[in-house]
Write an enzyme that holds these catalytic residues in place. Structure first.
Site, PDB file in Angstrom:
ATOM      1  N   VAL A  25       0.818  -1.217   0.000  1.00  0.00           N
ATOM      2  CA  VAL A  25       0.000   0.000   0.000  1.00  0.00           C
ATOM      3  C   VAL A  25       0.849   1.263   0.000  1.00  0.00           C
ATOM      4  CG1 VAL A  25      -1.968  -1.099   1.113  1.00  0.00           C
ATOM      5  CG2 VAL A  25      -0.197  -0.058   2.532  1.00  0.00           C
ATOM      6  N   GLY A  26       2.166   1.121   0.122  1.00  0.00           N
ATOM      7  CA  GLY A  26       3.018   2.298   0.108  1.00  0.00           C
ATOM      8  C   GLY A  26       4.486   1.924   0.166  1.00  0.00           C
ATOM      9  N   ARG A  27       5.322   2.834  -0.315  1.00  0.00           N
ATOM     10  CA  ARG A  27       6.770   2.634  -0.271  1.00  0.00           C
ATOM     11  C   ARG A  27       7.422   3.904   0.236  1.00  0.00           C
ATOM     12  NH1 ARG A  27       8.291  -1.871  -3.326  1.00  0.00           N
ATOM     13  NH2 ARG A  27       6.605  -2.705  -4.627  1.00  0.00           N
ATOM     14  N   GLY A  87      11.400   5.674   2.003  1.00  0.00           N
ATOM     15  CA  GLY A  87      12.843   5.598   1.935  1.00  0.00           C
ATOM     16  C   GLY A  87      13.435   4.497   2.794  1.00  0.00           C
ATOM     17  N   ILE A  93       8.836  -0.794   3.086  1.00  0.00           N
ATOM     18  CA  ILE A  93       7.612  -0.983   2.318  1.00  0.00           C
ATOM     19  C   ILE A  93       6.463  -1.182   3.292  1.00  0.00           C
ATOM     20  CG2 ILE A  93       6.465  -2.399   0.572  1.00  0.00           C
ATOM     21  CD1 ILE A  93       9.210  -3.210  -0.444  1.00  0.00           C
ATOM     22  N   VAL A  94       5.296  -0.617   2.971  1.00  0.00           N
ATOM     23  CA  VAL A  94       4.119  -0.724   3.819  1.00  0.00           C
ATOM     24  C   VAL A  94       3.137  -1.697   3.181  1.00  0.00           C
ATOM     25  CG1 VAL A  94       2.254   0.514   4.963  1.00  0.00           C
ATOM     26  CG2 VAL A  94       4.448   1.652   4.583  1.00  0.00           C
ATOM     27  N   LYS A 152       4.598  -1.713   8.320  1.00  0.00           N
ATOM     28  CA  LYS A 152       5.776  -1.147   7.669  1.00  0.00           C
ATOM     29  C   LYS A 152       6.968  -2.049   7.963  1.00  0.00           C
ATOM     30  CE  LYS A 152       8.684   3.005   7.568  1.00  0.00           C
ATOM     31  NZ  LYS A 152       8.884   4.364   8.117  1.00  0.00           N
ATOM     32  N   ASP A 173      10.446  15.381   9.279  1.00  0.00           N
ATOM     33  CA  ASP A 173      10.138  14.917   7.921  1.00  0.00           C
ATOM     34  C   ASP A 173       8.666  15.149   7.586  1.00  0.00           C
ATOM     35  OD1 ASP A 173      10.850  13.936   5.461  1.00  0.00           O
ATOM     36  OD2 ASP A 173      10.658  11.827   6.013  1.00  0.00           O
TER      37      ASP A 173
END
EC number: 2.7.11.1
Length: 883
Positions: free
Chosen positions: A561-563, A565, A568-569, A583, A679
Site C-alpha cells: 500500500v506504500g513505499r 525511503g 515498504i508498507v 511497515k 520529515d
C-alpha cells in the site's frame, strides 16, 4: 546448676508466640466487633471503636465519641468533629472543634497527627498562621484579633522571625489567602467545612481474617483475628500476618469480571482484592455495569481493553441526560492514577444562568453553545477553560462564571467535541458525553507486569507497589533487561555450544575456545543492547509480534500500500479483524536500526487524534516491522496531485492543515518529552475516512526535553523541498522544533497551490527551493500598503478568506530565521483565529542554498513525487490572492 536444653527454649518461645490469645470479652461482646455501629450521624466499623463497641474491636487511637448526633475523635489531646466516614476509601472528613466558632477564640496551637494512622488528603494543604506579630510591620493576609493582636497567614515563612508564635491549619488547596487584609469570614468558612484525611492502617491482615470468617481486632497496636471455638464456645485470637510476597503476586495477577466488563485488574478492585487496586477505584458491579465512585462522582467503564488504546469511561449521570438534577462538580482524581489521553478535553457545562440574551447570543465562537435545559438558561464550552484558545473570550467566560449558579466540568473525547463544534446540536452533545473519554495505561503497572510482577497498592505508604516473587518493589521486579531482549540469542548460543560439544574430536579445542567466543559474543550483544536499552523501556506498553505473526497478518506480504525511503508498507489484518498497516524496514546498513528505534520509541509515547496510532512492533534479529492503524484514504499527496480524480475544496484542505498543526503542537508541547518530526511532507500525512489527518512516519524523529531550545544533530535529515534552511547551513540559526514549523509552512503552500508557481517559474538545474518565496513577497509588495486585495475569481468569499489565511500562516512559518517563526501552538491559534488578526510577515533576507553532495551519514531523501502536482483551480486561487 542445671539448665534447660536449647531445643526446649526454642519450643517454648514458639508456643508463646503462636498460641492463641484469650479474648478478654465474651462471645456476645465479640458480636459487636463484627457488625457496623452507629455513632452520631456516622456509621463505622473496623478499625474504629466506641459506644457499645469494645476497645479491642479497633485501634486504640481511633475511639469515636457519640453525643447528641455528633461524632468526635480525640487526636493528640485535641477534639475533632467527624463529619463523614467513608469505610470504602478509609477517609474521614474532620474539623477542629475549637475552629468551628470564632477564629480569634480558638486555641492557637498545632496538634500532632500520628503519621502511622493519618495522612492528609492531596486536595488539602497546611497553612501557617503567624501570631503575636510586630504591629509596626506590614504583613500579607493579616488580621488583628482583640486579645491576641496581629496575626498573618502564609504558605511560606518569609517573616516568621518578626512574629512570636505560629501554628498550622488545614484548608482546601483551592483556598488562597487575600494579598493584604485577611477576609476572616472567608477563612472561618473554609475551616468549618473541615478537611479530609486517609487512614493508612494496613488492610490486608483484616481482609485475610475476614476471608477465613474471622473477626478483626487489635491487641494494643497489633492486628489480631478472632474466632469462636467450636468445642468450648470461647473466643480465641491470633496475631495477623500479611500473606507472602509470592502469594500477593499470584492473587493480583488473576484478572476478574465486574458487570459487563471482563479481564479487569489494577487500578480497579472488588471486595477481596483490596490490595490489588487503588483505593479510589473500587468497582460496584450490582447494576449490570462496572461503576466506580471518585469524590462522590460516579463513572461507568465503557471499555477497558488493556491490550489496546481503548480504555473509556463516562460519567454515569450524563449517559442519558444532558440536564441531570444537581450534578456534582467535584473534580475527580482519576488522573493521579490513570492519565487522560491526549485528545481528552474538559467540557464545561453552565446551569441556571441569569444572562441577557445579548450577553451570549450570538456566541463569538463554535467553542460555545446552548444546552437547552428546562430550568433556566444553560450553556456549554467545548474546551478546557485554561486553554489559550479561549483567551480571546475571557469576557464571555467571566459573564458565565458570575451569572450562572452551577458549573460542571465533564471529561469528554476531543474528536467528539470537534464534531460538536462543526455541527452544534443536542444530539452531537449527547453523543460526546455518551462516548466518554479515553485513558492511558498506568506506566508503573505496565513496567511491573512486563518484569513478571503484579500491580497493587501499599495502604501504609499510599503508593503503587509491584508484587514480586522476592518481595514488593516500588516499580518493577529486579530483572536484567538484557535477558529479556537477548534471551533468543542466548538460546542460540547455548544450542550451538551444546551441538559442538558432542563432537568428541573437538572437545579439548572447544573447552579452550568457547569461553573466549562466548565472552566476545556477549560483549558485542551487550554493547548493542545497551545503546537501545533506554529507548526500549518506552516500548513496554506495546504489543510484541513475532516475524511469523507479521507474515501471517499480511498474508505473506501480499498487498503493498506504500513505499518509503526506509521500507515498504503492507496491508494486514489482526486476529480481531482490524485492518492494520505493516511497515517492514529494509535490511540495510547505516541508520536502519536507529530509524526503527526512533520511530517506535517516538510513536509509543503519543496518543492524539492527529497522530497515527502505533499498535505494536516486531524485532527479530535484522527483521523489523512496525504495526499501526490502517487509514483507507492513504496519504495526502494522492489528494493534491493533478492526477487525482478527487478534488478537495479549500475548506477540506484547511481542515487537513489545521489537523496537522494540532498534531505537531501535540508532539512539541503535549508529550512528556518533546518530539521533533523532521520529515513533514504530504507523504507522511495520512487521512482517515473523514479526511481527518494523522501525522505518520517517525523514522527521522528526535526526542528532547521541552526545556531544550536547541538540538544537536550530527547529520542532515528530511526531504528536499521541506528541509528548514538551518538544517543545511547553521548560518541561519540552530536546529530546534522550529524546523518542523518550516516544513509545515512548505506543506501548507503545496496544499493551496503556491508551490505550483515555483514549478512553472523555476528552470535552474540546481533544484533549490529557497527561491520560491521571493515571488510571493514580490506580489505582496504590489498590493497597496501590504494588504491582500479581495478579488472575485469565481470562488466564495469564505474560500478566499481561507486561502488568504493559509498563505499568511505559511509565510510566517517559512521565515529563514528560526527565531522569527511562530511555535506550533501559536500556529494553531493563527489558523483558528480570524484573518483580520494576521499581519503580513517581514520579508526575510533569503539566500540560495546549494545542496551539495550528501554525506553517506545524511538522512536526506528526494522523493520523485514529493513535489505534488496541484489542480489548476487551487493554483488560480493562490495566484489571484497574491497578485
Amino acid at each position: 546448676m542445671s539448665y534447660m536444653p536449647t531445643s526446649c527454649l526454642v519450643l517454648f518461645f514458639l508456643l508463646f508466640l503462636f498460641h492463641p490469645l484469650p479474648w478478654a470479652l465474651s462471645k456476645e461482646d465479640l458480636g459487636w466487633c463484627e457488625a457496623l455501629f452507629q455513632c452520631g450521624n456516622n456509621t463505622a466499623g473496623f478499625p474504629f471503636w466506641g459506644g457499645n463497641r469494645a476497645k479491642p474491636c479497633g485501634h486504640p487511637l481511633l475511639e469515636l465519641r457519640c453525643l447528641n448526633n455528633i461524632t468526635s475523635l480525640n487526636i493528640s489531646n485535641h477534639e475533632y468533629n467527624v463529619f463523614h466516614i467513608d469505610q470504602t476509601s478509609n477517609t474521614l472528613r474532620l474539623a477542629r472543634t475549637d475552629l468551628l466558632g470564632s477564629f480569634c477564640s480558638a486555641e492557637f496551637n498545632t496538634p500532632t497527627f500520628p503519621r502511622e494512622i493519618f495522612k492528609l488528603f492531596p486536595t488539602y494543604k497546611s497553612l501557617t498562621v503567624l501570631y503575636n506579630c510586630d504591629p509596626k510591620l506590614s504583613y500579607r493576609s493579616s488580621y488583628t484579633c482583640p486579645d491576641l493582636g496581629l496575626f498573618s497567614m502564609s504558605q511560606s515563612l518569609d517573616y516568621q522571625n518578626s512574629c512570636q508564635d505560629s501554628f498550622k491549619v488545614n484548608v482546601p488547596t483551592s483556598f488562597v489567602p487575600e494579598e493584604k487584609e485577611m477576609n476572616l469570614t472567608h477563612l472561618e468558612s473554609a475551616l468549618r467545612k473541615g478537611f479530609e484525611v486517609k487512614l493508612v492502617i494496613d488492610e490486608i491482615p483484616c481482609q485475610e481474617c475476614s476471608s477465613s470468617r474471622g473477626i478483626c481486632g487489635f491487641n494494643s497496636t497489633t492486628q489480631i483475628c478472632c474466632n469462636v471455638t467450636s468445642l468450648s464456645g470461647g473466643v480465641t485470637c491470633v496475631p495477623q500476618h500479611q500473606p507472602s510476597a509470592d502469594e500477593l503476586r499470584r492473587r493480583c495477577s488473576e484478572r476478574f469480571s465486574c458487570g459487563n466488563q471482563r479481564n479487569l485488574y489494577y487500578p480497579f478492585w472488588i471486595p477481596g482484592r483490596e490490595y490489588c487496586g487503588h483505593p479510589d477505584f473500587k468497582l460496584d458491579c450490582s447494576g449490570g455495569f462496572a461503576e466506580l465512585n471518585i469524590a462522590s462522582v460516579n463513572f461507568r467503564i465503557l471499555n477497558m481493553s488493556y491490550d489496546s488504546s481503548n480504555k473509556r469511561l463516562a460519567r454515569s449521570d450524563y449517559l442519558n441526560d444532558l440536564c441531570p438534577p444537581n450534578p456534582l462538580n467535584d473534580e475527580p482524581l482519576i488522573e493521579t492514577v490513570l492519565q487522560f489521553s491526549a485528545d481528552t478535553e474538559l467540557l464545561t457545562l453552565y446551569y441556571d444562568c441569569q444572562l441577557n440574551s445579548s450577553a451570549t447570543s450570538p456566541f463569538p465562537s463554535s467553542y460555545f453553545g446552548e444546552l437547552g435545559c428546562d430550568e433556566g438558561r444553560s450553556y456549554y464550552v467545548t474546551r478546557n477553560l485554561s486553554s489559550p484558545l479561549l483567551d480571546r473570550f475571557r469576557g464571555v467566560l467571566n459573564n458565565l462564571r458570575e451569572m450562572c449558579k452551577r458549573k460542571v466540568s465533564v471529561p469528554a473525547s476531543g474528536p467528539a467535541l470537534n464534531t460538536l463544534q462543526t455541527n452544534p446540536n443536542s444530539n452531537n452533545l449527547k453523543m460526546a458525553l455518551e462516548h466518554g473519554f479515553e485513558l492511558q495505561d498506568n506506566s508503573n503497572c505496565s513496567m511491573c507486569v512486563l518484569s513478571g510482577g503484579s500491580c497493587g497498592y501499599n495502604q501504609n505508604s499510599s503508593l503503587f507497589v509491584c508484587y514480586c516473587k522476592d518481595g514488593p518493589q516500588d516499580n518493577q521486579c529486579d530483572i536484567n533487561l538484557d535477558d529479556i531482549i537477548g534471551n533468543r540469542i542466548v538460546a542460540i548460543i547455548i544450542g550451538i555450544f551444546v551441538a559442538l560439544c558432542t563432537i568428541g574430536g573437538f572437545i579439548a579445542f572447544l573447552v579452550l575456545l568457547c569461553p573466549c567466543c562466548k565472552v566476545r559474543i556477549f560483549r558485542n550483544r551487550k554493547t548493542s543492547d545497551d545503546r537501545r536499552q533506554e529507548k526500549l523501556k518506552a516500548l513496554i506498553p506495546l504489543k510484541h509480534y513475532t516475524y511469523a505473526q507479521v507474515k501471517r497478518m499480511t498474508k505473506s506480504f501480499a498487498e503493498v500500500v506504500g513505499r518509503g525511503g526506509f521500507g515498504i508498507v503492507y496491508r494486514g489484518t489482526l486476529c480481531d479483524g482490524r485492518m492494520v498497516a505493516v511497515k517492514v524496514l529494509k535490511e540495510s546498513k547505516g541508520n536502519n536500526s536507529e530509524d526503527f528505534i526512533n520511530e517506535v520509541s517516538s510513536m509509543s509515547q503519543t496518543s492524539h487524534v492527529n497522530i497515527v496510532s502505533l499498535l505494536g512492533f516486531c524485532s527479530e534479529g535484522s527483521r523489523r516491522a512496525i504495526i499501526y492503524e490502517f487509514l483507507e484514504n492513504g496519504s495526502l499527496d494522492k489528494f493534491i496531485s493533478e492526477k487525482t480524480s478527487v478534488i478537495l475544496d479549500l475548506t477540506a484542505l484547511y481542515g487537513i492543515a489545521l489537523g496537522v498543526a494540532r498534531g505537531l503542537e501535540y508532539l512539541h508541547y503535549g508529550c512528556k518529552t518533546r518530539i521533533v518530526h523532521f520529515d513533514i511532507k504530504p507523504q507522511n500525512v495520512l487521512l482517515d475516512d473523514n479526511l481527518s489527518p494523522k501525522v505518520s512516519d517517525f523514522g527521522l524523529a528526535k526526542l528532547c526535553e521541552k526545556k531544550e531550545s536547541v538540538m544537536s544533530l550530527m547529520d542532515t535529515r528530511g526531504t528536499i523541498g521541506y528541509i528548514a534552511p538551518e538544517m543545511i547551513s547553521r548560518v541561519y540559526g540552530s536546529v530546534s522544533h522550529k524546523s518542523d514549523v518550516y516544513s509545515y509552512g512548505m506543506l501548507v503552500f503545496e496544499m493551496i497551490g503556491a508551490r505550483k508557481k515555483e514549478r512553472f517559474g523555476q528552470n535552474s538545474a540546481n533544484g533549490s527551493s529557497m527561491y520560491f518565496p521571493e515571488w510571493i513577497y514580490k506580489d505582496l509588495e504590489k498590493a497597496d500598503n501590504g494588504d491582500l486585495e479581495h478579488i472575485e475569481i469565481g470562488i466564495s468569499s469564505e474560500e478566499e478568506e481561507i486561502a488568504k489565511k493559509m498563505t499568511l500562516v505559511g509565510l510566517w512559518c517559512i521565515q529563514s530565521s528560526p527565531s522569527d517563526r511562530p511555535p506550533m501552538n501559536k500556529v494553531v491559534e493563527m489558523m483558528e483565529g480570524s484573518l483580520d488578526a494576521l499581519e503580513v510577515p517581514p520579508r526575510p533576507v533569503l539566500q540560495q542554498i546549494h545542496v551539495g553532495p550528501l554525506l553517506e551519514s545524511s538522512w536526506i531523501t528526494e522523493e520523485s513525487s514529493s513535489i505534488s502536482e496541484i489542480e489548476n483551480r487551487n493554483l488560480q486561487v493562490c495566484e489571484k490572492i497574491l497578485s
